[in-house]
Scaffold this motif. Structure first.
Motif, PDB file in Angstrom:
ATOM      1  N   GLN A   1      25.177 -26.076   0.206  1.00 42.60           N
ATOM      2  CA  GLN A   1      25.866 -27.075  -0.606  1.00 42.60           C
ATOM      3  C   GLN A   1      25.646 -28.481  -0.042  1.00 42.60           C
ATOM      4  OE1 GLN A   1      30.126 -26.637  -0.935  1.00 42.60           O
ATOM      5  NE2 GLN A   1      30.207 -27.903  -2.787  1.00 42.60           N
TER       6      GLN A   1
ATOM      7  N   ALA B   1      22.338 -29.690  -1.049  1.00 42.17           N
ATOM      8  CA  ALA B   1      22.321 -30.051  -2.477  1.00 42.17           C
ATOM      9  C   ALA B   1      22.975 -31.415  -2.693  1.00 42.17           C
ATOM     10  CB  ALA B   1      23.028 -28.972  -3.296  1.00 42.17           C
ATOM     11  N   ILE B   2      24.061 -31.670  -1.944  1.00 37.28           N
ATOM     12  CA  ILE B   2      24.740 -32.969  -2.075  1.00 37.28           C
ATOM     13  C   ILE B   2      23.805 -34.097  -1.631  1.00 37.28           C
ATOM     14  CG2 ILE B   2      26.640 -34.402  -1.213  1.00 37.28           C
ATOM     15  CD1 ILE B   2      28.235 -31.731  -0.848  1.00 37.28           C
TER      16      ILE B   2
ATOM     17  N   GLU C   1      20.559 -34.129  -1.608  1.00 34.26           N
ATOM     18  CA  GLU C   1      19.484 -34.281  -2.596  1.00 34.26           C
ATOM     19  C   GLU C   1      20.006 -34.983  -3.855  1.00 34.26           C
ATOM     20  OE1 GLU C   1      16.260 -33.943  -2.439  1.00 34.26           O
ATOM     21  OE2 GLU C   1      16.020 -34.400  -4.563  1.00 34.26           O
ATOM     22  N   ALA C   2      21.175 -34.526  -4.327  1.00 32.99           N
ATOM     23  CA  ALA C   2      21.752 -35.140  -5.531  1.00 32.99           C
ATOM     24  C   ALA C   2      22.046 -36.621  -5.291  1.00 32.99           C
ATOM     25  CB  ALA C   2      23.034 -34.398  -5.926  1.00 32.99           C
ATOM     26  N   THR C   3      22.494 -36.963  -4.091  1.00 29.40           N
ATOM     27  CA  THR C   3      22.790 -38.364  -3.784  1.00 29.40           C
ATOM     28  C   THR C   3      21.513 -39.195  -3.789  1.00 29.40           C
ATOM     29  OG1 THR C   3      24.550 -37.526  -2.354  1.00 29.40           O
ATOM     30  CG2 THR C   3      24.062 -39.865  -2.207  1.00 29.40           C
ATOM     31  N   LEU C   4      20.445 -38.646  -3.200  1.00 31.79           N
ATOM     32  CA  LEU C   4      19.157 -39.358  -3.176  1.00 31.79           C
ATOM     33  C   LEU C   4      18.641 -39.621  -4.591  1.00 31.79           C
ATOM     34  CD1 LEU C   4      16.780 -37.910  -0.431  1.00 31.79           C
ATOM     35  CD2 LEU C   4      17.695 -40.218  -0.624  1.00 31.79           C
ATOM     36  N   GLN C   5      18.886 -38.670  -5.481  1.00 34.97           N
ATOM     37  CA  GLN C   5      18.380 -38.809  -6.854  1.00 34.97           C
ATOM     38  C   GLN C   5      19.073 -39.942  -7.612  1.00 34.97           C
ATOM     39  OE1 GLN C   5      18.223 -34.974  -8.855  1.00 34.97           O
ATOM     40  NE2 GLN C   5      17.020 -34.091  -7.201  1.00 34.97           N
TER      41      GLN C   5
ATOM     42  N   ASP D   1      32.887 -34.287  -0.962  1.00 34.17           N
ATOM     43  CA  ASP D   1      31.614 -34.069  -0.274  1.00 34.17           C
ATOM     44  C   ASP D   1      31.786 -34.197   1.234  1.00 34.17           C
ATOM     45  OD1 ASP D   1      30.007 -33.797  -2.665  1.00 34.17           O
ATOM     46  OD2 ASP D   1      30.288 -35.945  -2.952  1.00 34.17           O
TER      47      ASP D   1
END
Lengths: 250, 473
Positions: free
Chosen positions: B54, B57-58, B60-64, B250
């Motif tokens: 998790q 994933a956080i 990666e999602a933040t970078l996006q 997070d």
């Protein structure tokens, strides 16, 4: 000097060039954190004894000492005993309104040099003076906003009448709490933190939230565990079974 | 002290470390202990594996949506009365901090342990500008007194004995002390307590920046993070842009795995959430709060080959398990960030040319990926770096010639089969008991530390062809 616009523009340009992104998600947040926290607290109030037992184990594992008393009036006695055992003279404490019990009057009666930190804004000169008092104090008494069973952690929110120094500068920290503060897990702490930051900050709340998990420690010299390098050498928690009279809970 | 070791080549630096018997012992004890503590912590925490996924994933999602979260962080810091600055390179970051120091008339700065300020060599710049920087993490304090650099991300002074520390305190502080960690720690406490109370400026890094609330999060065991953010008049936090995370929910995920990965603790002793300057009614807290957002090569990697390294939490777990780090320690790497992740971060900050030797200081065994709380695939990126070094002709020419020839051969099956047969003939005088122990000429340096398996009596190709013939029969 790089401006905000230039900085963010460069980030956006690079983001546009990033190839083949994998699907990802941030942690799901509670939609109504305050309500969620209320529900959680109701659930927890039914099993606070289990939480306290778990907290006791973890708190002692990280080097804390737990004391249990029935009534709030017994708290000054515990503080006086801790101070006496350490031949400590000077005590600083949160005032009765934020601590939930007035300890200073009773400590002064017992011959200790006790001072309640002020609740209202004071002048810079007075702040400097109080800082010197705190730095010279042997014992600091504070309240606890959350006690986390999973990790043995005390969470303390700063603010008016909630001095940060009291849990930091004296070599012995005594934290007073009741069942209202007990949470089970870090995940629940996440809910509380979301709830606290939902909407505008209350005017009395300060700028720092500190998680304290046992006494200050280091292992920087030959990996030898040593206590009290900058923060307190000892952390005591006093659990008040029949509750504290805290005017404002966070 | 900035990169003094780089004058000697990596091979020599590593050699010196290997010959240092004390260092060897200290490294073995420290890394073994950290490995055990980490393993025990995760064994007792079954949900840890899912939380690691998790957490990744956080990140990666933040970078996006990095622009979105950074903007939110900036807005919220400013809403709470803080100031935000933007630093493209190390020089700009230094200039920003120096300007703040100058404007506020600061004479002394207390620092809480921060890799970001090490990375930009802030201490030298402060000193040159007449501001005395004081490192307050005990390990950092020791190496500052000794004019050395950290040898481990989370245990900067593991290369020093208590005897050396006592000698150092005697020489630098004029304090006679027994070589006892307890006594030495109390001396440091007394020395540094005065500095905390005197300093005008508090400088920290940031373990996390929470966008939704504008909070800077600091994790320490000693309490120096709290001192530095509560006592001086001005607090400056230097934060790499990749440290932003969306929410407090997070944060709870990251806190559950960070200390476990670093030291095996469930939580470090102090986790401090700082929401800007002192507020009305508060007795402590800085009058000014500054957040310096640092690029220094990071932003380029959003779309670059080292993107995954932007998820790093700086826990040090990959150092402890790395067979190379365990042998040579942090100093031999020669840059701010040691260990497997350090090679990638060095390439990120200083370009791939800076790691032409270091890119090979890995057996690619993958122990680092297993230990990493966010499962960064370090070996994949090291291979990528090696390829890039080859393509850009930064790699040494014999290496490029040999691998070039090998690649050429692999693309020509007839020639490859012929050379296998030829090799079998040529290896006869070299192979003993099914091993080639020594190669002639400059190939000899390869076999100096390892054996080479000889070319098989019958190659896989030949056996396969034979099988096919049998099947047809």
């Amino acid at each position: 000097m790089t401006t905000r616009a230039e900085f963010l523009h460069r980030i956006r340009t690079e983001m546009g060039r990033a190839p083949g992104l994998v699907p990802s998600a941030t942690a799901p947040r509670p939609t109504r954190p305050r309500e969620r926290l209320e529900v959680l607290r109701r659930e927890l109030s039914e099993r606070w004894r289990e939480s306290l037992e778990r907290f006791a184990v973890e708190f002692e594992r990280v080097g804390g000492v737990l004391h249990r008393v029935g009534d709030a009036e017994e708290v000054p006695g515990v503080v006086a005993r801790i101070a006496g055992e350490r031949r400590a003279r000077s005590v600083i404490a949160w005032p009765g309104a934020t601590l939930g019990v007035d300890v200073t009057a009773s400590l002064v009666e017992r011959g200790l040099d006790a001072l309640a930190m002020p609740e209202a804004e004071v002048t810079p000169a007075e702040r400097a003076r109080l800082r010197a008092v705190a730095a010279a104090a042997d014992v600091g008494v504070t309240g606890v906003d959350l006690a986390v069973a999973e990790t043995g952690t005390l969470i303390v929110v700063s603010g008016a009448g909630r001095s940060r120094s009291a849990s930091l500068l004296p070599s012995c920290h005594v934290a007073v709490f009741d069942r209202e503060a007990l949470l089970e897990s870090l995940e629940q702490v996440g809910v509380a933190l979301e709830a606290w930051h939902d909407g505008d900050d209350p005017t009395w709340r300060g700028a720092a939230i500190n998680f304290i998990t046992g006494p200050s420690r280091t292992a920087d010299i030959e990996l030898t565990l040593t206590r009290g390098v900058h923060g307190p050498r000892e952390v005591h928690a006093v659990f008040v079974e029949r509750g504290l009279d805290v005017r404002r809970r966070v | 002290m900035s990169e003094p070791d780089l004058a000697t080549p990596f091979r020599e630096r590593a050699g010196q470390a290997l010959d240092d018997r004390f260092l060897q012992e200290a490294l073995t004890i420290a890394t073994t202990k950290f490995i055990t503590l980490r393993r025990e912590a995760f064994d007792a925490f079954p949900q840890g594996e899912a939380l690691r996924d998790q957490a990744r994933a956080i990140k990666e999602a933040t970078l996006q949506r990095l622009d979105h979260w950074l903007e939110m962080l900036i807005d919220n810091v400013e809403r709470r009365g803080g100031h935000v600055h933007y630093a493209t390179g190390a020089d700009e970051a230094r200039r920003i901090v120096l300007d703040i120091a100058r404007r506020t008339g600061a004479r002394m700065a207390v620092k809480s342990k921060s890799m970001a300020t090490e990375e930009i060599h802030l201490n030298d710049a402060l000193e040159a500008a007449g501001v005395t920087p004081v490192e307050t993490d005990l390990g950092e304090y020791i190496i500052q007194l000794a004019h050395e650099r950290p040898s481990h991300i989370i245990a900067p002074a593991i290369h020093k004995t208590k005897g050396q520390v006592a000698e150092l305190f005697r020489r630098e502080l004029n304090r006679d002390a027994a070589p006892d960690p307890e006594v030495l720690t109390q001396i440091a406490r007394a020395e540094l307590r005065q500095k905390f109370l005197q300093a005008d400026l508090g400088i920290t890094g940031a373990n996390f920046g929470v966008a939704e609330t504008g909070t800077v999060v600091l994790v320490t065991n000693e309490g120096n993070g709290r001192m530095v953010t509560s006592l001086p008049r001005v607090h400056v936090a230097v934060m790499g842009v990749e440290k932003v995370i969306p929410s407090m929910t997070d944060l709870a995920v990251f806190l559950a795995i960070l200390a476990r990965s670093a030291t095996g603790q469930k939580l470090s002793v102090y986790t401090s959430l700082v929401n800007g300057p002192r507020r009305g009614g508060e007795l402590e807290g800085p009058e000014e709060f500054h957040l310096v957002l640092l690029d220094n090569g990071r932003i380029r990697q959003i779309a670059g080959p080292l993107r995954e390294a932007l998820s790093c939490l700086r826990c040090g777990a990959c150092l402890n398990v790395c067979p190379v780090y365990r042998q040579i320690g942090g100093h031999a790497y020669g840059y701010t960030y040691p260990g497997p992740i350090g090679i990638l971060l060095t390439a990120m900050l200083n370009g791939p040319g800076s790691v032409k030797d270091l890119a090979h200081a890995s057996s690619l065994c993958g122990a680092c990926v297993d230990a990493c709380p966010v499962r960064i695939d370090i070996p994949r990126m090291l291979i990528e770096l090696r390829r890039e070094l080859d393509e850009q002709r930064i790699a040494p020419w014999p290496e490029r010639v040999v691998f070039g020839a090998f690649a050429w051969l692999l693309q020509r099956p007839a020639l490859y089969r012929l050379s296998a047969r030829l090799g079998r003939l040529l290896q006869r005088p070299l192979a003993r008991n099914g091993r080639i122990r020594r190669l002639p000429l400059f190939f000899g340096s390869w076999t100096r530390t390892r054996d080479l398996p000889p070319i098989a009596a019958r190659t896989f190709h030949e056996r396969w062809a034979e099988l096919e013939r049998e099947a047809r029969r």
